[in-house]
Design a protein around this motif. Sequence first.
Motif, PDB file in Angstrom:
ATOM      1  N   THR A 162       0.828  -1.209   0.000  1.00  0.00           N
ATOM      2  CA  THR A 162       0.000   0.000   0.000  1.00  0.00           C
ATOM      3  C   THR A 162       0.856   1.251   0.000  1.00  0.00           C
ATOM      4  O   THR A 162       1.802   1.367   0.792  1.00  0.00           O
ATOM      5  N   ALA A 163       0.538   2.174  -0.887  1.00  0.00           N
ATOM      6  CA  ALA A 163       1.231   3.465  -0.955  1.00  0.00           C
ATOM      7  C   ALA A 163       0.462   4.493  -0.121  1.00  0.00           C
ATOM      8  O   ALA A 163      -0.758   4.642  -0.283  1.00  0.00           O
ATOM      9  N   LEU A 164       1.187   5.191   0.746  1.00  0.00           N
ATOM     10  CA  LEU A 164       0.562   6.151   1.657  1.00  0.00           C
ATOM     11  C   LEU A 164       1.290   7.486   1.612  1.00  0.00           C
ATOM     12  O   LEU A 164       2.522   7.528   1.549  1.00  0.00           O
ATOM     13  N   LYS A 165       0.521   8.567   1.701  1.00  0.00           N
ATOM     14  CA  LYS A 165       1.091   9.909   1.781  1.00  0.00           C
ATOM     15  C   LYS A 165       0.782  10.490   3.151  1.00  0.00           C
ATOM     16  O   LYS A 165      -0.373  10.458   3.604  1.00  0.00           O
ATOM     17  N   ASP A 166       1.809  11.017   3.825  1.00  0.00           N
ATOM     18  CA  ASP A 166       1.575  11.600   5.143  1.00  0.00           C
ATOM     19  C   ASP A 166       1.196  13.076   5.029  1.00  0.00           C
ATOM     20  O   ASP A 166       1.108  13.635   3.926  1.00  0.00           O
ATOM     21  N   GLY A 167       0.979  13.707   6.170  1.00  0.00           N
ATOM     22  CA  GLY A 167       0.526  15.093   6.177  1.00  0.00           C
ATOM     23  C   GLY A 167       1.519  16.070   5.593  1.00  0.00           C
ATOM     24  O   GLY A 167       1.130  17.163   5.166  1.00  0.00           O
ATOM     25  N   ALA A 168       2.795  15.692   5.563  1.00  0.00           N
ATOM     26  CA  ALA A 168       3.831  16.556   4.989  1.00  0.00           C
ATOM     27  C   ALA A 168       4.024  16.312   3.496  1.00  0.00           C
ATOM     28  O   ALA A 168       4.889  16.938   2.869  1.00  0.00           O
ATOM     29  N   GLY A 169       3.236  15.385   2.935  1.00  0.00           N
ATOM     30  CA  GLY A 169       3.339  15.104   1.509  1.00  0.00           C
ATOM     31  C   GLY A 169       4.343  14.036   1.149  1.00  0.00           C
ATOM     32  O   GLY A 169       4.622  13.818  -0.040  1.00  0.00           O
ATOM     33  N   ASN A 170       4.900  13.339   2.129  1.00  0.00           N
ATOM     34  CA  ASN A 170       5.877  12.282   1.869  1.00  0.00           C
ATOM     35  C   ASN A 170       5.169  10.948   1.640  1.00  0.00           C
ATOM     36  O   ASN A 170       4.242  10.599   2.373  1.00  0.00           O
ATOM     37  N   TRP A 171       5.631  10.199   0.648  1.00  0.00           N
ATOM     38  CA  TRP A 171       5.038   8.922   0.301  1.00  0.00           C
ATOM     39  C   TRP A 171       5.875   7.770   0.856  1.00  0.00           C
ATOM     40  O   TRP A 171       7.113   7.815   0.836  1.00  0.00           O
ATOM     41  N   THR A 172       5.193   6.732   1.344  1.00  0.00           N
ATOM     42  CA  THR A 172       5.832   5.472   1.719  1.00  0.00           C
ATOM     43  C   THR A 172       5.130   4.339   0.979  1.00  0.00           C
ATOM     44  O   THR A 172       3.977   4.463   0.565  1.00  0.00           O
ATOM     45  N   SER A 173       5.843   3.210   0.828  1.00  0.00           N
ATOM     46  CA  SER A 173       5.250   2.049   0.165  1.00  0.00           C
ATOM     47  C   SER A 173       6.078   0.823   0.517  1.00  0.00           C
ATOM     48  O   SER A 173       6.859   0.856   1.475  1.00  0.00           O
ATOM     49  N   GLY A 174       5.924  -0.264  -0.242  1.00  0.00           N
ATOM     50  CA  GLY A 174       6.605  -1.515   0.064  1.00  0.00           C
ATOM     51  C   GLY A 174       7.226  -2.169  -1.154  1.00  0.00           C
ATOM     52  O   GLY A 174       6.762  -1.997  -2.288  1.00  0.00           O
ATOM     53  N   ARG A 175       8.296  -2.909  -0.895  1.00  0.00           N
ATOM     54  CA  ARG A 175       8.999  -3.642  -1.955  1.00  0.00           C
ATOM     55  C   ARG A 175       9.627  -4.886  -1.332  1.00  0.00           C
ATOM     56  O   ARG A 175      10.280  -4.808  -0.286  1.00  0.00           O
ATOM     57  N   VAL A 176       9.423  -6.054  -1.970  1.00  0.00           N
ATOM     58  CA  VAL A 176      10.021  -7.305  -1.505  1.00  0.00           C
ATOM     59  C   VAL A 176      10.697  -8.005  -2.670  1.00  0.00           C
ATOM     60  O   VAL A 176      10.336  -7.812  -3.837  1.00  0.00           O
ATOM     61  N   GLU A 177      11.684  -8.834  -2.336  1.00  0.00           N
ATOM     62  CA  GLU A 177      12.364  -9.652  -3.335  1.00  0.00           C
ATOM     63  C   GLU A 177      12.628 -11.019  -2.728  1.00  0.00           C
ATOM     64  O   GLU A 177      12.832 -11.153  -1.519  1.00  0.00           O
TER      65      GLU A 177
END
Length: 464
Positions: free
Chosen positions: A102-117
Amino acid sequence: MSDTKRRRLLAATAAFAVLVPAATLAAVSANASVPSQPGWTLQWSDDFDGPANTLPSSSNWIIDQGHGYPGGPANWGTGEIQNYTNSTSNLKLDGSGNLRITALKDGAGNWTSGRVETQRSDFKPPSGGKLAIESRLQMPNVTGDAALGYWPAFWALGSPYRGNYWNWPAIGEFDIMENVNGLNSVWGVLHCGVNPGGPCNETNGLGNSRACPGSSCQSAFHTYRFEWDTSVSPQQLRWYVDGQQFHSVNQGQFDATTWSNMTGHAGYFVLLNLAMGGAFPNGVAGFGTPTAATQSGHSLVVDYVAVWSAGGGTNPTTTTTPPPGGSGWDAYADVQAEQATTRSGGTVESASDTGGGQAVARLGNGNSLKFSGVRFGSGGASQFLGRVASGAATGISGLVEVRLDSPTAAPVGSFSVGSTGGWQSWRTVPANISRVTGTHDVYVTFTSGQPSAFVSVNWVKFGN
């Protein structure tokens, strides 16, 4: 999706030019078991069964974090802007047999997400046979302006990339499923050769795209598959969605060096990720993404990932040689690594060691060797010895561990290995272990805090 690329202006036209009329398909459930496939042998899979709000199996997956590999290109080489985390807010099992990224944007406009290998990096076809890598998944269910910058991907990278991070695209990359900006289109792409230009037209790669059959890519699950076929001449690489082929390349399109660099190494590891922004979505959109209109909180949902082989000789990822005499190994004699009952990871190659023979080369975190029925007797063993070599870079090391009867049992002993001066620079390393008696299945496991291969093993044995 590569890690030193892309300026894929080609994709901007492909997104709109390749719109294949869709066939009507029956609705399918959000969760399905890994299918059996007549004529194919399952080599590895994960169906993501497990408790809700937990991370995927660490035995199967490495969780990538941050904005790039240590020492590798910034922003994963693609210009994507998100920070990958190991938080279950970004990466989790949903309790219904799916992995959600899931891609998420916080209140400061920064995005986080996930990656696996995958922990394993040795997926390749048996000589003269075929390999298939497949996933059933649903792209983030978002379209239009709200989808700008979303970049889900299911892909594979050549194993020499681990620990180097600057040898792309020569080591090869198979993009099995890529999508950007919520378009109803799947891209399949090959990356190889040199960058820029070369036989794979880097940084674009050699690709094609089409609409998902029946329901859109975003609104439903579809099956995405890649096949590497060495049973034909020239060899072929093929891409499918829901069983319909939409892209292929063959060995005859490349010079011998390019093909060898891409196919002659230990194999590939498989990746799943959900990026935000970067060269591909920006190139298709014609401007920077994500934008203020992009919605936070949409997920790449993965039902399963599976790898099969068919035909050819012995599959390179697993050995099944019985022990001498068929009655188990003598713990106090050399137990040859290449004769392991089963093997996860590494490749069998010649050993330029005293007596010659073979070894299992370039083992890393999460790999293992199983030896069934090792006989310790009533006196017991209190020492473990391994004949090992390592050409790992400075600072890269790991543990060689001994476990009894289960690959997840607590180790009875271990030793650490760093560089010995080369992958054929052999030395015998001893370690004390808790005394072992009787007969056991012995698992030699390999653990490290980083993904690079750190050891080759010629043989192991035990002592009093």
